[in-house]
Design a protein around this motif. Structure first.
Motif, short mmCIF file in Angstrom:
data_model
loop_
_atom_site.label_atom_id
_atom_site.label_comp_id
_atom_site.label_asym_id
_atom_site.label_seq_id
_atom_site.Cartn_x
_atom_site.Cartn_y
_atom_site.Cartn_z
N ALA A 60 0.83 -1.21 0.00
CA ALA A 60 0.00 0.00 0.00
C ALA A 60 0.86 1.26 0.00
O ALA A 60 0.57 2.24 -0.71
CB ALA A 60 -0.93 -0.01 1.21
N ALA A 61 1.93 1.24 0.79
CA ALA A 61 2.82 2.40 0.84
C ALA A 61 3.50 2.63 -0.50
O ALA A 61 3.62 3.77 -0.97
CB ALA A 61 3.86 2.22 1.95
N VAL A 78 7.19 -7.62 -2.56
CA VAL A 78 6.45 -6.37 -2.39
C VAL A 78 6.59 -5.51 -3.65
O VAL A 78 5.60 -4.96 -4.16
CB VAL A 78 6.95 -5.59 -1.16
CG1 VAL A 78 6.38 -4.18 -1.12
CG2 VAL A 78 6.57 -6.34 0.12
N LYS A 79 7.81 -5.39 -4.15
CA LYS A 79 8.03 -4.57 -5.35
C LYS A 79 7.28 -5.13 -6.55
O LYS A 79 6.71 -4.38 -7.35
CB LYS A 79 9.53 -4.48 -5.64
CG LYS A 79 10.30 -3.66 -4.60
CD LYS A 79 11.73 -3.39 -5.01
CE LYS A 79 12.59 -4.63 -4.90
NZ LYS A 79 14.02 -4.32 -5.16
N LYS A 80 7.25 -6.46 -6.67
CA LYS A 80 6.55 -7.09 -7.80
C LYS A 80 5.06 -6.79 -7.73
O LYS A 80 4.46 -6.39 -8.73
CB LYS A 80 6.78 -8.60 -7.77
CG LYS A 80 6.08 -9.38 -8.89
CD LYS A 80 6.45 -10.86 -8.81
CE LYS A 80 5.79 -11.65 -9.94
NZ LYS A 80 4.32 -11.64 -9.87
N ARG A 81 4.46 -6.96 -6.56
CA ARG A 81 3.01 -6.74 -6.44
C ARG A 81 2.67 -5.27 -6.64
O ARG A 81 1.71 -4.93 -7.34
CB ARG A 81 2.53 -7.22 -5.07
CG ARG A 81 1.02 -7.10 -4.85
CD ARG A 81 0.24 -8.03 -5.78
NE ARG A 81 0.59 -9.40 -5.53
CZ ARG A 81 0.04 -10.18 -4.60
NH1 ARG A 81 -0.91 -9.67 -3.81
NH2 ARG A 81 0.41 -11.43 -4.45
N ALA A 82 3.44 -4.38 -6.05
CA ALA A 82 3.16 -2.95 -6.19
C ALA A 82 3.30 -2.51 -7.65
O ALA A 82 2.50 -1.71 -8.15
CB ALA A 82 4.10 -2.14 -5.30
N THR A 83 4.30 -3.04 -8.33
CA THR A 83 4.51 -2.70 -9.74
C THR A 83 3.33 -3.16 -10.58
O THR A 83 2.90 -2.47 -11.51
CB THR A 83 5.82 -3.32 -10.25
OG1 THR A 83 6.92 -2.83 -9.48
CG2 THR A 83 6.05 -2.99 -11.72
N GLU A 84 2.79 -4.34 -10.27
CA GLU A 84 1.62 -4.85 -10.99
C GLU A 84 0.43 -3.92 -10.81
O GLU A 84 -0.29 -3.61 -11.77
CB GLU A 84 1.26 -6.25 -10.49
CG GLU A 84 2.26 -7.33 -10.88
CD GLU A 84 1.94 -8.67 -10.21
OE1 GLU A 84 1.03 -8.70 -9.34
OE2 GLU A 84 2.57 -9.67 -10.56
N TYR A 85 0.21 -3.46 -9.59
CA TYR A 85 -0.92 -2.58 -9.33
C TYR A 85 -0.74 -1.22 -9.99
O TYR A 85 -1.69 -0.64 -10.52
CB TYR A 85 -1.13 -2.40 -7.82
CG TYR A 85 -1.65 -3.65 -7.11
CD1 TYR A 85 -2.34 -4.63 -7.82
CD2 TYR A 85 -1.45 -3.84 -5.76
CE1 TYR A 85 -2.81 -5.76 -7.19
CE2 TYR A 85 -1.92 -4.97 -5.11
CZ TYR A 85 -2.61 -5.93 -5.83
OH TYR A 85 -3.08 -7.06 -5.20
#
Length: 227
Positions: A60-61, A78-85
Motif C-alpha cells: 500500500a505504501a 512487495v516490489k513485484k506486487r506494487a509494480t503490478e498494481y
C-alpha cells in the motif's frame, strides 16, 4: 429521519462508554483495582498487541508513493506486487479512480483465489470490491430492501451492523436464535419457525444472514449446517 434515530450500534454502547470513563479516571491518576484497560468490544487486534502483516502495508505504501520502490527498502515480492498494481492503473497509483466495482486486476486475483480455494470458477465481472466488509453488507441490504414490509433473517446474538443497517433502510428485523448449549448454532426448526412468524406478520423475507465464523460468539458452522 426516525429510521436513523432508531438505529442502534450496541457494540459501542453502555459497556465501552463506562470503560471510557474508567480510562479517563486512570489517566487522571485515580487509583483503581487495575492499571490499564483493553477494549475488546470490537475486532481491533492491533490494539491488543497483534502485529500487522507487513506485506500489505508495504505494498500500500509503495503504490501510494512509487518512489519508495527504488529506495532499496522493500523485498522483491512487495516490489513485484506494487509494480503490478501501478501498471494496472496506468501508473496513476492509489490516487486514481478505478471502475465502480474495483480494479480489474484485483478482481481477477480474487477470482483466481476463489477457484483455488473452492474449486469453482468465478468471473471478475461478477465480483465487487468495497472498502471493508461493512460497506459491502450495507450495499447488499440497501439493494434487497424494497419497502417497509421487506425483512431479513439475522442471527441473535449478532454483530449490530446488520440490525442497524436494516433499521436505517426501513426494513424489518427477523431474528433466529443461536443456542449456547448447542455451541452457538441454530437449527432448521428454529429457522422454519422464525420464517413462519415473519410470514404471519406480513413480512416479505428477502434474505437470510449467515455470519460464519460467528460474530460475536465465534462458532464455526459445519458444512452440513450451511448446506
Amino acid at each position: 429521519d426516525n429510521k436513523i434515530r432508531m438505529a442502534k450500534y450496541a457494540v459501542r454502547g453502555a459497556v465501552p462508554a463506562r470503560a471510557g470513563e474508567l480510562a479517563q479516571q486512570l489517566k487522571a491518576g485515580e487509583k483503581l483495582p487495575f492499571d490499564r484497560l483493553v477494549f475488546c468490544n470490537i475486532g481491533n487486534p492491533h490494539a491488543v498487541g497483534q502485529k500487522p502483516i507487513t506485506f500489505y502495508r508495504q505494498v500500500a505504501a509503495a503504490v501510494t508513493d512509487p518512489s519508495l520502490l527504488s529506495a532499496g527498502i522493500y523485498p522483491d515480492d512487495v516490489k513485484k506486487r506494487a509494480t503490478e498494481y501501478l501498471a494496472a492503473t496506468n501508473g496513476a497509483g492509489s490516487g486514481a479512480y478505478t471502475d465502480s466495482s474495483g480494479l480489474l486486476l484485483v478482481r481477477q486475483q480474487v477470482a483466481n483465489f476463489l477457484l483455488r480455494r473452492d474449486g469453482y470458477p468465478a468471473e471478475p465481472k461478477d465480483i465487487y470490491l468495497t472498502t471493508g466488509a461493512s460497506e459491502g453488507v450495507k450495499r447488499a441490504i440497501t439493494a434487497l430492501i424494497k419497502d417497509e414490509r421487506c425483512g431479513m433473517l439475522i442471527p441473535r446474538p449478532q454483530y449490530p451492523l446488520y440490525s442497524a443497517a436494516l433499521t436505517m433502510v426501513g426494513g424489518r428485523i427477523v431474528y433466529y436464535d443461536m443456542y449456547e448449549e448447542k455451541g452457538w448454532k441454530t437449527s432448521q426448526e428454529e429457522l422454519n419457525q422464525a420464517a413462519a412468524d415473519a410470514f404471519t406478520d406480513g413480512t416479505k423475507l428477502r434474505a437470510i444472514t449467515v455470519i460464519n465464523p460467528g460474530n460475536p460468539v465465534g462458532a464455526v458452522l459445519d458444512r452440513e449446517d450451511v448446506v
